[in-house]
Scaffold this motif. Structure first.
Motif, PDB file in Angstrom:
ATOM      1  N   ARG A  61      11.651  -4.328 -14.458  1.00  0.00           N
ATOM      2  CA  ARG A  61      11.709  -2.930 -14.888  1.00  0.00           C
ATOM      3  C   ARG A  61      12.412  -2.064 -13.843  1.00  0.00           C
ATOM      4  O   ARG A  61      13.284  -1.245 -14.178  1.00  0.00           O
ATOM      5  N   GLU A  62      12.055  -2.241 -12.597  1.00  0.00           N
ATOM      6  CA  GLU A  62      12.680  -1.446 -11.537  1.00  0.00           C
ATOM      7  C   GLU A  62      14.152  -1.826 -11.354  1.00  0.00           C
ATOM      8  O   GLU A  62      14.989  -0.974 -11.058  1.00  0.00           O
ATOM      9  N   ALA A  63      14.463  -3.114 -11.539  1.00  0.00           N
ATOM     10  CA  ALA A  63      15.853  -3.560 -11.411  1.00  0.00           C
ATOM     11  C   ALA A  63      16.724  -2.953 -12.499  1.00  0.00           C
ATOM     12  O   ALA A  63      17.874  -2.551 -12.249  1.00  0.00           O
ATOM     13  N   GLU A  64      16.187  -2.872 -13.703  1.00  0.00           N
ATOM     14  CA  GLU A  64      16.965  -2.293 -14.804  1.00  0.00           C
ATOM     15  C   GLU A  64      17.236  -0.811 -14.558  1.00  0.00           C
ATOM     16  O   GLU A  64      18.298  -0.306 -14.906  1.00  0.00           O
ATOM     17  N   GLN A  95       0.836  -1.207   0.000  1.00  0.00           N
ATOM     18  CA  GLN A  95       0.000   0.000   0.000  1.00  0.00           C
ATOM     19  C   GLN A  95       0.872   1.258   0.000  1.00  0.00           C
ATOM     20  O   GLN A  95       0.540   2.248  -0.661  1.00  0.00           O
ATOM     21  N   LEU A  96       1.983   1.188   0.731  1.00  0.00           N
ATOM     22  CA  LEU A  96       2.915   2.316   0.720  1.00  0.00           C
ATOM     23  C   LEU A  96       3.548   2.489  -0.655  1.00  0.00           C
ATOM     24  O   LEU A  96       3.785   3.618  -1.108  1.00  0.00           O
ATOM     25  N   VAL A  97       3.862   1.344  -1.329  1.00  0.00           N
ATOM     26  CA  VAL A  97       4.403   1.415  -2.691  1.00  0.00           C
ATOM     27  C   VAL A  97       3.412   2.123  -3.600  1.00  0.00           C
ATOM     28  O   VAL A  97       3.772   3.005  -4.389  1.00  0.00           O
ATOM     29  N   ALA A  98       2.142   1.746  -3.504  1.00  0.00           N
ATOM     30  CA  ALA A  98       1.113   2.359  -4.345  1.00  0.00           C
ATOM     31  C   ALA A  98       1.026   3.857  -4.106  1.00  0.00           C
ATOM     32  O   ALA A  98       0.781   4.644  -5.036  1.00  0.00           O
ATOM     33  N   HIS A  99       1.241   4.277  -2.866  1.00  0.00           N
ATOM     34  CA  HIS A  99       1.126   5.704  -2.540  1.00  0.00           C
ATOM     35  C   HIS A  99       2.373   6.495  -2.931  1.00  0.00           C
ATOM     36  O   HIS A  99       2.272   7.601  -3.482  1.00  0.00           O
ATOM     37  N   HIS A 100       3.554   5.940  -2.681  1.00  0.00           N
ATOM     38  CA  HIS A 100       4.788   6.718  -2.810  1.00  0.00           C
ATOM     39  C   HIS A 100       5.462   6.618  -4.172  1.00  0.00           C
ATOM     40  O   HIS A 100       6.182   7.547  -4.560  1.00  0.00           O
ATOM     41  N   LEU A 101       5.265   5.533  -4.912  1.00  0.00           N
ATOM     42  CA  LEU A 101       6.041   5.378  -6.139  1.00  0.00           C
ATOM     43  C   LEU A 101       5.351   5.926  -7.371  1.00  0.00           C
ATOM     44  O   LEU A 101       5.990   6.531  -8.225  1.00  0.00           O
ATOM     45  N   GLY A 102       4.056   5.689  -7.488  1.00  0.00           N
ATOM     46  CA  GLY A 102       3.360   6.164  -8.669  1.00  0.00           C
ATOM     47  C   GLY A 102       3.719   5.334  -9.898  1.00  0.00           C
ATOM     48  O   GLY A 102       4.487   4.373  -9.846  1.00  0.00           O
ATOM     49  N   GLY A 103       3.150   5.716 -11.047  1.00  0.00           N
ATOM     50  CA  GLY A 103       3.458   5.058 -12.307  1.00  0.00           C
ATOM     51  C   GLY A 103       2.964   3.622 -12.375  1.00  0.00           C
ATOM     52  O   GLY A 103       2.039   3.210 -11.669  1.00  0.00           O
ATOM     53  N   GLU A 104       3.631   2.826 -13.258  1.00  0.00           N
ATOM     54  CA  GLU A 104       3.205   1.443 -13.488  1.00  0.00           C
ATOM     55  C   GLU A 104       3.339   0.579 -12.238  1.00  0.00           C
ATOM     56  O   GLU A 104       2.538  -0.330 -12.012  1.00  0.00           O
ATOM     57  N   THR A 105       4.353   0.866 -11.432  1.00  0.00           N
ATOM     58  CA  THR A 105       4.553   0.074 -10.221  1.00  0.00           C
ATOM     59  C   THR A 105       3.411   0.301  -9.242  1.00  0.00           C
ATOM     60  O   THR A 105       2.904  -0.642  -8.631  1.00  0.00           O
TER      61      THR A 105
END
Length: 342
Positions: free
Chosen positions: A322-325, A260-270
């Motif tokens: 994608r994030e690793a690249e 849920q924190l990822v959804a809030h803080h990262l945005g975009g496709e992730t």
């Protein structure tokens, strides 16, 4: 004198093995010689097979100067001890090397270590190399990347170009530098490790690794934004995410809260993935929660593993890749080998 039916290979081998065992019992200090110069083809084959079963039996034949492949010249005959050490070693190693096909490198290493050391220097080197490489991949399979790399470096030339990419990957896993790139490499290694456990039929272990992979991926993504899920700051917790302080007053996020924190803080496709796949993630993790390695007592079966791993592969791995690249790591290394190097 013992008689067997003509051309009955099985019976001939059985009788010869019994005879060898009796001789070894009666004469424990004696060296037994099996001479296969004469006899029928069946008897020759049987004698060679029986002789190879015991380290105390040496093979011998009478040979001499030949003008053709039919017979030797009279007067040139001499007795010759035939070396079978390489044959015996390969036969002894075969079941342990077959363990590589099941990623059972530890089993292979232990078995090879129990074999007697050959007398021939070249065979000694072969046994030592295969034993050490089995130990190396066993260490890798147990996440002891530093020990694995130390052993693999000795045999880098023997491993050759096929394993070149894997050794580069292993070097990154064992490195203490560049943690930003090493973290996604560890995540990829965990994904490959989970597949190896499933290949062994250890589905509870495999699913436990998937759970850790999902949790760790969220933690890594948030760490890239300066967010530590083990010690969150109150302002980092958006409204609607149920995270209460623990006994020490620290805010900590479990797997679902972390995403849920990822959804809030990262945005975009992730962030889209975290929102879109939330319920699918929850459904698959129910299988893990019912496992004895989590909160239940129900073994994870193959079907549950296949459903869970397919979701990870189709939905989450593309996000992780994608994030690793972006971090500088391309997820291309292949699975650990199932055959020793030639």
């Amino acid at each position: 004198m013992r008689e067997v039916r003509a051309d009955d290979l099985d019976e001939a081998v059985r009788v010869m093995l019994e005879a060898v065992a009796e001789l070894e019992d009666r004469f424990p200090e004696a060296r037994i010689t099996a001479d296969y110069t004469g006899g029928t083809k069946t008897m020759t084959a049987a004698l060679a097979i029986a002789a190879l079963e015991s380290e105390r039996v040496r093979l011998r034949l009478v040979t001499g100067t030949r003008g053709d492949l039919i017979k030797v010249h009279d007067g040139t005959q001499s007795s010759l001890v035939v070396s079978a050490e390489g044959i015996r070693l390969r036969r002894s190693m075969a079941p342990y090397l077959a363990a590589w096909r099941r990623y059972a490198y530890g089993e292979a290493a232990e078995g090879l270590a129990r074999l007697p050391t050959p007398q021939t220097a070249g065979l000694q080197a072969d046994l030592r190399t295969l034993r050490d490489l089995s130990r190396a991949f066993d260490a890798w399979d147990r996440f002891d990347h530093a020990a694995a790399l130390s052993l693999c470096e000795v045999y880098r030339r023997r491993l050759g170009p096929v394993m070149g990419a894997s050794l580069k990957f292993l070097s990154l896993l064992a490195s203490v530098d560049n943690p930003g790139v090493r973290a996604p490499a560890w995540l990829w290694d965990l994904w490959l490790n989970a597949q190896r456990r499933a290949a062994q039929g250890r589905y509870d272990d495999a699913v436990a690794r998937l759970y850790r992979l999902i949790e760790w991926t969220a933690q890594w993504l948030l760490a890239g934004r300066g967010i530590d899920t083990s010690n969150l700051q109150p302002e980092q917790i958006p409204e609607g995410v149920p995270i209460a302080p623990n006994r020490e007053g620290r805010y900590q996020a479990g797997l679902f809260a972390a995403w849920q924190l990822v959804a809030h803080h990262l945005g975009g496709e992730t962030a889209e993935f975290a929102t879109r796949e939330r319920e699918h993630m929850r459904d698959h993790i129910l299988a893990r929660n019912a496992s004895i390695l989590a909160h239940g007592d129900t073994p994870v079966d193959r079907l549950a593993w296949e459903r869970f791993s397919k979701w990870v592969e189709d939905a989450m791995i593309p996000v992780l890749a994608r994030e690793a690249e972006k971090a500088g790591f391309r997820m291309t290394p292949e699975q650990l080998p199932t055959e020793p190097p030639a």
